[in-house]
Design a protein around this motif. Sequence first.
Motif, PDB file in Angstrom:
ATOM      1  N   PRO A  83      -9.174  25.556  46.908  1.00 31.90           N
ATOM      2  CA  PRO A  83     -10.312  24.617  46.730  1.00 31.90           C
ATOM      3  C   PRO A  83     -11.232  24.501  47.585  1.00 31.90           C
TER       4      PRO A  83
ATOM      5  N   GLY B 174     -15.607  28.183  46.597  1.00 27.45           N
ATOM      6  CA  GLY B 174     -17.085  28.509  46.153  1.00 27.45           C
ATOM      7  C   GLY B 174     -17.230  28.799  44.580  1.00 27.45           C
TER       8      GLY B 174
ATOM      9  N   THR C 222     -20.038  27.184  42.715  1.00 28.76           N
ATOM     10  CA  THR C 222     -21.138  27.708  43.227  1.00 28.76           C
ATOM     11  C   THR C 222     -21.388  29.140  42.493  1.00 28.76           C
TER      12      THR C 222
ATOM     13  N   ALA D 181     -11.991  24.112  34.389  1.00 29.00           N
ATOM     14  CA  ALA D 181     -10.808  23.274  33.906  1.00 29.00           C
ATOM     15  C   ALA D 181     -11.012  21.987  34.663  1.00 29.00           C
TER      16      ALA D 181
ATOM     17  N   ARG E 140     -12.658  16.054  34.536  1.00 26.88           N
ATOM     18  CA  ARG E 140     -13.489  14.886  34.972  1.00 26.88           C
ATOM     19  C   ARG E 140     -14.198  14.351  33.681  1.00 26.88           C
TER      20      ARG E 140
ATOM     21  N   GLY F 248      -3.822  15.472  44.260  1.00 25.83           N
ATOM     22  CA  GLY F 248      -3.699  16.937  44.705  1.00 25.83           C
ATOM     23  C   GLY F 248      -2.838  17.919  44.058  1.00 25.83           C
TER      24      GLY F 248
ATOM     25  N   TYR G 260      -8.294  28.206  36.075  1.00 24.06           N
ATOM     26  CA  TYR G 260      -7.619  28.212  35.012  1.00 24.06           C
ATOM     27  C   TYR G 260      -7.238  29.687  34.902  1.00 24.06           C
TER      28      TYR G 260
ATOM     29  N   GLN H 212       0.613  28.270  32.814  1.00 29.06           N
ATOM     30  CA  GLN H 212      -0.772  28.508  32.044  1.00 29.06           C
ATOM     31  C   GLN H 212      -1.188  29.738  31.870  1.00 29.06           C
TER      32      GLN H 212
ATOM     33  N   ARG I 279     -16.403  22.696  53.969  1.00 29.50           N
ATOM     34  CA  ARG I 279     -16.788  22.815  52.768  1.00 29.50           C
ATOM     35  C   ARG I 279     -16.697  21.496  51.817  1.00 29.50           C
TER      36      ARG I 279
ATOM     37  N   TYR J 152     -24.962  23.227  54.120  1.00 33.20           N
ATOM     38  CA  TYR J 152     -25.025  24.817  53.726  1.00 33.20           C
ATOM     39  C   TYR J 152     -26.129  24.948  52.571  1.00 33.20           C
TER      40      TYR J 152
ATOM     41  N   ARG K 291     -16.857  13.711  45.049  1.00 30.84           N
ATOM     42  CA  ARG K 291     -15.688  13.608  44.320  1.00 30.84           C
ATOM     43  C   ARG K 291     -14.702  12.588  45.145  1.00 30.84           C
TER      44      ARG K 291
ATOM     45  N   ARG L 228      -4.216  19.283  48.106  1.00 33.23           N
ATOM     46  CA  ARG L 228      -4.794  20.594  46.871  1.00 33.23           C
ATOM     47  C   ARG L 228      -4.467  21.761  47.491  1.00 33.23           C
TER      48      ARG L 228
HETATM   49  P1  AP5 Z   1     -17.973  24.803  45.162  1.00 31.84           P
HETATM   50  O1  AP5 Z   1     -18.491  25.560  44.541  1.00 31.84           O
HETATM   51  O2  AP5 Z   1     -17.919  23.441  44.617  1.00 31.84           O
HETATM   52  O3  AP5 Z   1     -16.041  25.202  45.419  1.00 31.84           O
HETATM   53  P2  AP5 Z   1     -15.079  25.266  44.151  1.00 31.84           P
HETATM   54  O4  AP5 Z   1     -14.230  26.315  44.474  1.00 31.84           O
HETATM   55  O5  AP5 Z   1     -15.800  24.996  42.909  1.00 31.84           O
HETATM   56  O6  AP5 Z   1     -14.229  24.002  44.519  1.00 31.84           O
HETATM   57  P3  AP5 Z   1     -13.418  22.903  43.819  1.00 31.84           P
HETATM   58  O7  AP5 Z   1     -13.256  21.864  44.903  1.00 31.84           O
HETATM   59  O8  AP5 Z   1     -14.128  22.469  42.682  1.00 31.84           O
HETATM   60  O9  AP5 Z   1     -12.146  23.620  43.475  1.00 31.84           O
HETATM   61  P4  AP5 Z   1     -10.766  23.108  43.032  1.00 31.84           P
HETATM   62  O10 AP5 Z   1      -9.890  24.236  42.716  1.00 31.84           O
HETATM   63  O11 AP5 Z   1     -10.370  22.268  44.304  1.00 31.84           O
HETATM   64  O12 AP5 Z   1     -11.127  21.488  41.997  1.00 31.84           O
HETATM   65  P5  AP5 Z   1     -11.007  21.719  40.813  1.00 31.84           P
HETATM   66  O13 AP5 Z   1     -12.259  20.857  40.167  1.00 31.84           O
HETATM   67  O14 AP5 Z   1     -11.105  23.001  39.993  1.00 31.84           O
HETATM   68  O15 AP5 Z   1     -18.210  24.788  46.882  1.00 31.84           O
HETATM   69  C1  AP5 Z   1     -17.593  23.650  47.616  1.00 31.84           C
HETATM   70  C2  AP5 Z   1     -18.835  23.469  48.692  1.00 31.84           C
HETATM   71  O16 AP5 Z   1     -19.067  24.471  49.529  1.00 31.84           O
HETATM   72  C3  AP5 Z   1     -20.049  22.975  48.152  1.00 31.84           C
HETATM   73  O17 AP5 Z   1     -20.471  21.937  48.974  1.00 31.84           O
HETATM   74  C4  AP5 Z   1     -20.970  24.142  48.083  1.00 31.84           C
HETATM   75  O18 AP5 Z   1     -22.155  23.903  48.188  1.00 31.84           O
HETATM   76  C5  AP5 Z   1     -20.413  24.853  49.399  1.00 31.84           C
HETATM   77  N1  AP5 Z   1     -20.399  26.374  49.440  1.00 31.84           N
HETATM   78  C6  AP5 Z   1     -19.970  27.011  48.349  1.00 31.84           C
HETATM   79  N2  AP5 Z   1     -20.099  28.545  48.799  1.00 31.84           N
HETATM   80  C7  AP5 Z   1     -20.412  28.277  49.850  1.00 31.84           C
HETATM   81  C8  AP5 Z   1     -20.903  29.547  50.749  1.00 31.84           C
HETATM   82  N3  AP5 Z   1     -20.821  30.779  50.603  1.00 31.84           N
HETATM   83  N4  AP5 Z   1     -21.308  29.079  52.002  1.00 31.84           N
HETATM   84  C9  AP5 Z   1     -21.438  27.972  52.411  1.00 31.84           C
HETATM   85  N5  AP5 Z   1     -20.983  26.813  51.536  1.00 31.84           N
HETATM   86  C10 AP5 Z   1     -20.738  27.228  50.285  1.00 31.84           C
HETATM   87  O19 AP5 Z   1      -9.701  20.808  40.441  1.00 31.84           O
HETATM   88  C11 AP5 Z   1      -9.665  19.520  40.935  1.00 31.84           C
HETATM   89  C12 AP5 Z   1      -8.332  18.880  40.330  1.00 31.84           C
HETATM   90  O20 AP5 Z   1      -8.321  19.072  38.972  1.00 31.84           O
HETATM   91  C13 AP5 Z   1      -6.995  19.764  40.853  1.00 31.84           C
HETATM   92  O21 AP5 Z   1      -6.861  19.367  42.140  1.00 31.84           O
HETATM   93  C14 AP5 Z   1      -6.016  19.535  39.824  1.00 31.84           C
HETATM   94  O22 AP5 Z   1      -5.475  18.245  40.115  1.00 31.84           O
HETATM   95  C15 AP5 Z   1      -6.939  19.487  38.559  1.00 31.84           C
HETATM   96  N6  AP5 Z   1      -6.821  20.890  37.825  1.00 31.84           N
HETATM   97  C16 AP5 Z   1      -7.841  21.463  37.995  1.00 31.84           C
HETATM   98  N7  AP5 Z   1      -7.705  22.658  36.956  1.00 31.84           N
HETATM   99  C17 AP5 Z   1      -6.462  22.504  36.759  1.00 31.84           C
HETATM  100  C18 AP5 Z   1      -5.467  23.384  36.044  1.00 31.84           C
HETATM  101  N8  AP5 Z   1      -5.923  24.608  35.510  1.00 31.84           N
HETATM  102  N9  AP5 Z   1      -4.341  22.814  35.796  1.00 31.84           N
HETATM  103  C19 AP5 Z   1      -3.851  21.614  36.336  1.00 31.84           C
HETATM  104  N10 AP5 Z   1      -4.599  20.680  37.101  1.00 31.84           N
HETATM  105  C20 AP5 Z   1      -5.712  21.454  37.112  1.00 31.84           C
END
Ligand code: AP5
Length: 222
Positions: free
Chosen positions: A14, A17, A20, A36, A41, A61, A92, A98, A125, A143, A158, A169
């Motif tokens: 989680p 990045g 991004t 995914a 959402r 989570g 995903y 999956q 982050r 950042y 979020r 998570r």
């Molecule tokens: P960002 O790019 O937003 O990070 P990310 O990896 O996309 O983070 P997510 O939180 O979206 O991942 P996640 O896997 O927890 O959530 P998801 O929505 O998939 O970057 C984060 C922050 O850091 C930002 O502010 C950015 O600006 C900053 N940043 C980025 N890169 C940087 C860098 N290099 N330096 C500095 N700052 C930086 O999933 C959410 C929920 O949905 C899960 O918990 C689960 O319940 C469900 N879900 C999702 N997919 C599935 C699945 N396949 N199966 C079952 N449930 C699922």
Amino acid sequence: ESKEALRVMISGAPASGKGTQCHLIANKYGLVHVAAGDLLRAEIATGSQNGMRAKEYMEKGQLVPDEIVVMMVKERLLKPDSRQNGWLLDGYPRSLSQATALKKLEFEPDIFILLEVSEDILVERVVGRRLDPVTGKIYHLKYSPPETEEIAARLTQRFDDTEEKVKLRLNTHHQNVEAVLSMYKDITIKINGNVSKEEVFTQIDSALSSLLGQRKAASGSV
Ligand code: AP5
């Protein structure tokens, strides 16, 4: 289905990045970004039964059940734009079941990108992340701060982006990641995700362009 189209998976903890980097990759390579979490959402926003059920798991989570997620991702990958332009699958597969489901449907990636980021950075982050509901752009208070006062005023957070929720998570991630990695280990490239987003993209960009280069060379030689 276009033979040229790249099929990319991106994985990482989680807030490592993924989103991004996906914006940067999709921009340069024209791939369809299928996230995914974003699909879930969007489903929540419609107020549907599936959306309400999904939210219960996301708030804890935990992984949303396969019967909701697998179908959503499959439908998106089957759309003509994904088939034609190639896809970039974000968040995903997150479990062995999956990954197996995807394989059965014959969606095979060319490359599996793994973003590696240390845990203390992940928490920072998450808590600083903000989203622009108008453009969908991802910001970070420290950042990647918003460009204008107007954008700053409309940013949202979020519901699962608290320090407490990110720990849950992360636990879920640790429980599932090895099984997924084992399925794609032959095509995995590990990326140091601790550096700036531009430096992370440079590493990914060079991996993707060398993959495209190899393909061109291979198709030219027959
Ligand atoms: P960002 O790019 O937003 O990070 P990310 O990896 O996309 O983070 P997510 O939180 O979206 O991942 P996640 O896997 O927890 O959530 P998801 O929505 O998939 O970057 C984060 C922050 O850091 C930002 O502010 C950015 O600006 C900053 N940043 C980025 N890169 C940087 C860098 N290099 N330096 C500095 N700052 C930086 O999933 C959410 C929920 O949905 C899960 O918990 C689960 O319940 C469900 N879900 C999702 N997919 C599935 C699945 N396949 N199966 C079952 N449930 C699922």
